[in-house]
Design a protein around this motif. Structure first.
Motif, mmCIF file in Angstrom:
data_model
loop_
_atom_site.group_PDB
_atom_site.id
_atom_site.type_symbol
_atom_site.label_atom_id
_atom_site.label_comp_id
_atom_site.label_asym_id
_atom_site.label_seq_id
_atom_site.Cartn_x
_atom_site.Cartn_y
_atom_site.Cartn_z
ATOM 1 N N VAL A 73 -48.209 52.202 119.134
ATOM 2 C CA VAL A 73 -48.011 52.851 117.863
ATOM 3 C C VAL A 73 -46.725 53.164 117.740
ATOM 4 N N VAL A 74 -46.101 53.998 119.075
ATOM 5 C CA VAL A 74 -44.784 54.138 119.197
ATOM 6 C C VAL A 74 -44.426 53.746 119.347
ATOM 7 N N ILE A 75 -44.192 52.466 119.548
ATOM 8 C CA ILE A 75 -43.480 51.135 119.920
ATOM 9 C C ILE A 75 -43.378 50.949 119.069
ATOM 10 N N ALA A 76 -44.268 50.124 118.317
ATOM 11 C CA ALA A 76 -44.820 49.767 117.169
ATOM 12 C C ALA A 76 -43.597 49.593 115.803
ATOM 13 N N VAL A 77 -43.523 51.278 116.120
ATOM 14 C CA VAL A 77 -42.823 52.009 114.848
ATOM 15 C C VAL A 77 -41.026 51.929 114.865
ATOM 16 N N VAL A 78 -40.634 52.668 116.332
ATOM 17 C CA VAL A 78 -39.587 52.067 116.881
ATOM 18 C C VAL A 78 -38.812 50.736 116.724
ATOM 19 N N ALA A 79 -39.976 49.575 116.973
ATOM 20 C CA ALA A 79 -39.073 48.131 116.873
ATOM 21 C C ALA A 79 -39.281 48.126 115.297
ATOM 22 N N GLY A 80 -40.205 48.155 114.984
ATOM 23 C CA GLY A 80 -40.029 48.419 113.489
ATOM 24 C C GLY A 80 -39.216 48.211 112.190
#
Length: 107
Positions: A73-80
């Motif tokens: 979730v954190v990676i998806a948000v940071v990349a998004g």
């Protein structure tokens, strides 16, 4: 809110991301993280349904999968977020994007 969206997408960094190799890289990371997120949730759901990993307790699987799920979730948000800033006004008015955000918040 349109002023905020316009501000975000006219920042130099947002324009650079949108016009360089960063956009496909971040998009790939975002999609892989989202896929990983769905996979970790599916593992627990399949166990709850009694379809997979029936020899392991649900609590153990949940405990072991939770850090991976949170990381995804954190990676998806940071990349998004940088992806969003490249066309913030467009995405903010896109019904599909709005539905995605609402469903993610509800999840």
């Amino acid at each position: 809110m349109d002023a905020l969206w316009n501000y975000l997408e006219t920042r130099e960094l947002a324009m650079y991301i949108g016009e360089s190799w960063w956009f496909p890289l971040l998009e790939s990371i975002h999609v892989l993280a989202a896929t990983f997120l769905v996979g970790t949730i599916a593992m627990l759901d399949l166990r709850l349904l009694g379809v997979g990993a029936t020899n392991h307790r649900v609590s153990r699987i949940a405990r072991e999968i939770l850090p991976w799920t949170v990381t995804a979730v954190v990676i998806a948000v940071v990349a998004g977020i940088p992806l969003f800033t490249t066309r913030a006004t467009h995405y903010a008015h896109n019904v599909a994007f709005q539905a995605k955000v609402v469903l993610l918040v509800l999840a």
